[in-house]
Design an enzyme around this catalytic site. Structure first.
Site, PDB file in Angstrom:
ATOM      1  N   ASP A 386      -7.046  -5.854   4.833  1.00  8.52           N
ATOM      2  CA  ASP A 386      -8.472  -5.518   4.624  1.00  8.52           C
ATOM      3  C   ASP A 386      -9.214  -6.623   3.869  1.00  8.52           C
ATOM      4  O   ASP A 386     -10.384  -6.889   4.160  1.00  8.52           O
ATOM      5  CB  ASP A 386      -8.602  -4.220   3.816  1.00  8.52           C
ATOM      6  CG  ASP A 386      -8.056  -3.023   4.568  1.00  8.52           C
ATOM      7  OD1 ASP A 386      -7.904  -3.132   5.800  1.00  8.52           O
ATOM      8  OD2 ASP A 386      -7.766  -2.002   3.918  1.00  8.52           O
TER       9      ASP A 386
HETATM   10  P1  NAP Z   1      -3.933  -3.661   3.228  1.00  5.27           P
HETATM   11  O1  NAP Z   1      -5.233  -3.865   3.873  1.00  5.27           O
HETATM   12  O2  NAP Z   1      -3.562  -2.286   2.831  1.00  5.27           O
HETATM   13  O3  NAP Z   1      -2.836  -4.264   4.222  1.00  5.27           O
HETATM   14  C1  NAP Z   1      -1.523  -4.382   3.827  1.00  5.27           C
HETATM   15  C2  NAP Z   1      -0.751  -4.967   5.011  1.00  5.27           C
HETATM   16  O4  NAP Z   1       0.558  -5.234   4.536  1.00  5.27           O
HETATM   17  C3  NAP Z   1      -0.625  -4.024   6.175  1.00  5.27           C
HETATM   18  O5  NAP Z   1      -1.448  -4.435   7.236  1.00  5.27           O
HETATM   19  C4  NAP Z   1       0.876  -4.038   6.505  1.00  5.27           C
HETATM   20  O6  NAP Z   1       1.043  -4.356   7.893  1.00  5.27           O
HETATM   21  C5  NAP Z   1       1.417  -5.147   5.647  1.00  5.27           C
HETATM   22  N1  NAP Z   1       2.754  -4.846   5.128  1.00  5.27           N
HETATM   23  C6  NAP Z   1       3.210  -3.698   4.608  1.00  5.27           C
HETATM   24  N2  NAP Z   1       4.493  -3.813   4.275  1.00  5.27           N
HETATM   25  C7  NAP Z   1       4.864  -5.077   4.574  1.00  5.27           C
HETATM   26  C8  NAP Z   1       6.090  -5.798   4.452  1.00  5.27           C
HETATM   27  N3  NAP Z   1       7.200  -5.258   3.956  1.00  5.27           N
HETATM   28  N4  NAP Z   1       6.107  -7.088   4.863  1.00  5.27           N
HETATM   29  C9  NAP Z   1       4.989  -7.668   5.404  1.00  5.27           C
HETATM   30  N5  NAP Z   1       3.812  -7.020   5.537  1.00  5.27           N
HETATM   31  C10 NAP Z   1       3.769  -5.737   5.123  1.00  5.27           C
HETATM   32  O7  NAP Z   1      -3.761  -4.565   1.925  1.00  5.27           O
HETATM   33  P2  NAP Z   1      -4.822  -5.483   1.185  1.00  5.27           P
HETATM   34  O8  NAP Z   1      -5.365  -6.527   2.102  1.00  5.27           O
HETATM   35  O9  NAP Z   1      -4.127  -5.895  -0.068  1.00  5.27           O
HETATM   36  O10 NAP Z   1      -6.027  -4.535   0.851  1.00  5.27           O
HETATM   37  C11 NAP Z   1      -5.922  -3.495  -0.125  1.00  5.27           C
HETATM   38  C12 NAP Z   1      -6.554  -2.243   0.418  1.00  5.27           C
HETATM   39  O11 NAP Z   1      -6.167  -1.156  -0.430  1.00  5.27           O
HETATM   40  C13 NAP Z   1      -8.062  -2.310   0.397  1.00  5.27           C
HETATM   41  O12 NAP Z   1      -8.591  -1.569   1.472  1.00  5.27           O
HETATM   42  C14 NAP Z   1      -8.375  -1.633  -0.946  1.00  5.27           C
HETATM   43  O13 NAP Z   1      -9.680  -1.107  -1.007  1.00  5.27           O
HETATM   44  C15 NAP Z   1      -7.347  -0.537  -0.959  1.00  5.27           C
HETATM   45  N6  NAP Z   1      -7.034  -0.027  -2.302  1.00  5.27           N
HETATM   46  C16 NAP Z   1      -6.968  -0.892  -3.334  1.00  5.27           C
HETATM   47  C17 NAP Z   1      -6.710  -0.414  -4.600  1.00  5.27           C
HETATM   48  C18 NAP Z   1      -6.740  -1.373  -5.769  1.00  5.27           C
HETATM   49  O14 NAP Z   1      -7.069  -0.945  -6.872  1.00  5.27           O
HETATM   50  N7  NAP Z   1      -6.372  -2.626  -5.562  1.00  5.27           N
HETATM   51  C19 NAP Z   1      -6.443   0.963  -4.812  1.00  5.27           C
HETATM   52  C20 NAP Z   1      -6.466   1.832  -3.703  1.00  5.27           C
HETATM   53  C21 NAP Z   1      -6.773   1.310  -2.449  1.00  5.27           C
HETATM   54  P3  NAP Z   1       2.404  -3.957   8.651  1.00  5.27           P
HETATM   55  O15 NAP Z   1       2.580  -2.502   8.450  1.00  5.27           O
HETATM   56  O16 NAP Z   1       2.138  -4.366  10.049  1.00  5.27           O
HETATM   57  O17 NAP Z   1       3.498  -4.769   8.024  1.00  5.27           O
END
Ligand code: NAP
Length: 463
Positions: A386
């Protein structure tokens, strides 16, 4: 020394330690020390409270402390880092429930005779405690995957929530003015419990971090109100610090998400995606092997690493540090780009990278790194999705439209490490993956990165 004076001194020391602890928590370099100071402060505050002459028997206090301590240790030791946000939501729920229950029992035993000042504090305590309890439980269920992460919305939702809020406010004021109106007091508790649920269900996807920070603030304010109701100074101080820091964190997160704080306060965001938001990303995806990626890295001069939630899942931070060391040996410049909401809790990536020994001066926040991407040879996106999704810039219908992102797509080449084409937390597709400069390396991040390092070492040996 009289007991009361001892308590005052203990509370003063605890307050100073809390403030110093918070100060140190503001930098990853000093955060661990800050935690220890805050722990010491809490121990002194509890010890001071136990000296209170109002305590009739210690039996139930000891039982409660033992049960709480065992539960706390179990939760702390067994919760994986990836489940930290849920754990945090649960802590807010427990804290808020405690405030609400203390307030309800206080009202039950002395309600009609409470002075109006105490009644104001008690009303706020119970109202905030109740809605924070259910709100945090819903946030927990969403983050744990027990409830759909996407916003749950219905027609007229905001108007209904607003009316409910007005109802709660009216009932609270009425009870404060007429402490005898106990049916209304319990109605207010019920409405606040319902409001907590209804306030959080429409918020979803990428907006969850903001709501967690906000619930943190509410739990703190409920604690502060409990302090006023019980005339306990340290509760007032700790609750206020918690409430204020939670609010500041909400504002920082709002800025990071490009959401006005007023929207959050009135639960007005989390709109369902408009038509077209889910439309499949067009174009084909290019996948390369780890050896090919190693070749690409070997020929680069500057690399920006973009860590995301997948790095936490795979616990790849040590492998990432090792790869950075191998790149540095080849005189390749390595920087880390940390998005404020990467991962699942504020500071998630900083904590993991610090744990792996990545120097702090290599970590850059979004504003300080975004211009560097266009000069970088390779951006390595490690389990981030994201936070690098160009839909946030280009697609008005996307639920993450308007959220500032890391400009990984502007690097000459982009390596995306993930296991599949599955979306990230926001549940939307990512057009970065089909861009001509983007190459996917499928597999678990830790394994993939170790293979990159091995390929580079092999190359160095062969040279
Ligand atoms: P993300 O958008 O959630 O994407 C994480 C990616 O990691 C997934 O597409 C997944 O794809 C991949 N993944 C998972 N396990 C993996 C592994 N073992 N090896 C390789 N890839 C792996 O993460 P982000 O870009 O860090 O964004 C964070 C999101 O979480 C945002 O939408 C944010 O708003 C939300 N959020 C953040 C917080 C905060 O405080 N930081 C709290 C709650 C929500 P695959 O499954 O294909 O591997």
């Amino acid at each position: 020394m009289p007991q009361n004076q001892l308590i005052e001194i203990a509370y003063f020391a605890a307050a100073v330690l809390f403030i110093l602890g918070l100060k140190l928590l503001s930098s990853p370099r000093t955060a661990r020390g800050g935690m220890h100071l805050a722990e010491l402060g809490m121990t002194i505050a509890i010890a001071g409270t136990l000296l209170d002459h109002h305590i009739i028997t210690y039996t139930w206090i000891v039982v409660g402390a033992a049960v709480g301590a065992v539960a706390g240790v179990i939760i702390a030791v067994w919760t994986p880092m990836t489940a930290m946000p849920q754990r945090t939501a649960l802590s807010h729920a427990f804290g808020a429930a405690a405030a609400a229950l203390v307030g309800i029992s206080h009202y039950y035993s002395e309600g009609a005779h409470l002075p109006s000042g105490t009644m104001v504090a008690l009303g706020i305590e119970v109202m905030l405690g109740s809605l924070t309890f259910t709100g945090s439980m819903v946030a927990f269920a969403k983050l744990q995957g027990w409830l759909p992460g996407a916003p749950i919305t219905y027609k007229g939702q905001n108007v209904f929530n607003l009316l409910l809020m007005l109802g709660i406010a009216t009932a609270t004021v009425w009870v404060i003015v007429n402490p005898h109106a106990s049916p209304l007091f319990y109605t207010m508790v019920g409405l606040a419990l319902a409001f907590g649920v209804l306030f959080v269900i429409p918020i979803g996807a990428a907006d969850m971090p903001v709501v967690i920070a906000l619930l943190n603030s509410y739990a703190g304010l409920a604690g502060a109100a409990t302090g006023f109701a019980l005339d306990n100074k340290i509760l007032v101080i700790a609750g206020t610090l918690d409430g204020a820091s939670g609010l500041i964190l909400s504002i920082i997160m709002c800025k990071a998400m490009n959401r006005p704080i007023t929207n959050v306060l009135f639960g007005a965001f989390g709109k369902p995606p408009e038509a077209g938001a889910d439309s499949a990303v067009k174009g084909s995806v290019r996948s390369i092997s780890t050896e090919q990626a190693g070749e690409l890295l070997a020929g680069s001069e500057s690399v920006v690493v973009v860590p995301g939630y997948g790095m936490a899942v795979s616990q790849a931070q040590h492998a990432v540090k090792e790869l950075a060391d191998v790149l540095a040996e080849r005189s390749i410049d390595v920087k880390y780009a940390v998005h404020p909401v990467a991962g699942r809790m504020p500071g998630h990536m900083n904590v993991l990278l610090a744990e792996a020994g990545v120097p702090y001066d290599q970590l850059y926040d979004m504003d300080h790194i975004n211009d560097d991407f266009q000069r970088a040879d390779v951006a390595i996106v490690i389990g981030a999705n994201d936070v690098v999704n160009p839909a946030a810039r280009n697609n008005k219908a996307s639920p993450i439209y308007g959220m500032p992102i890391l400009n990984a797509d502007q690097a000459k080449s982009v390596l995306v490490l993930k296991r599949s084409m599955a979306p990230g937390f926001a549940g939307i597709e990512n057009e970065l993956f089909t861009m001509p400069n983007c190459m996917m390396v499928f597999g678990d991040a830790k394994k993939t990165i170790s293979e990159f390092s091995a390929a580079l070492k092999q190359k160095a040996k062969a040279a």
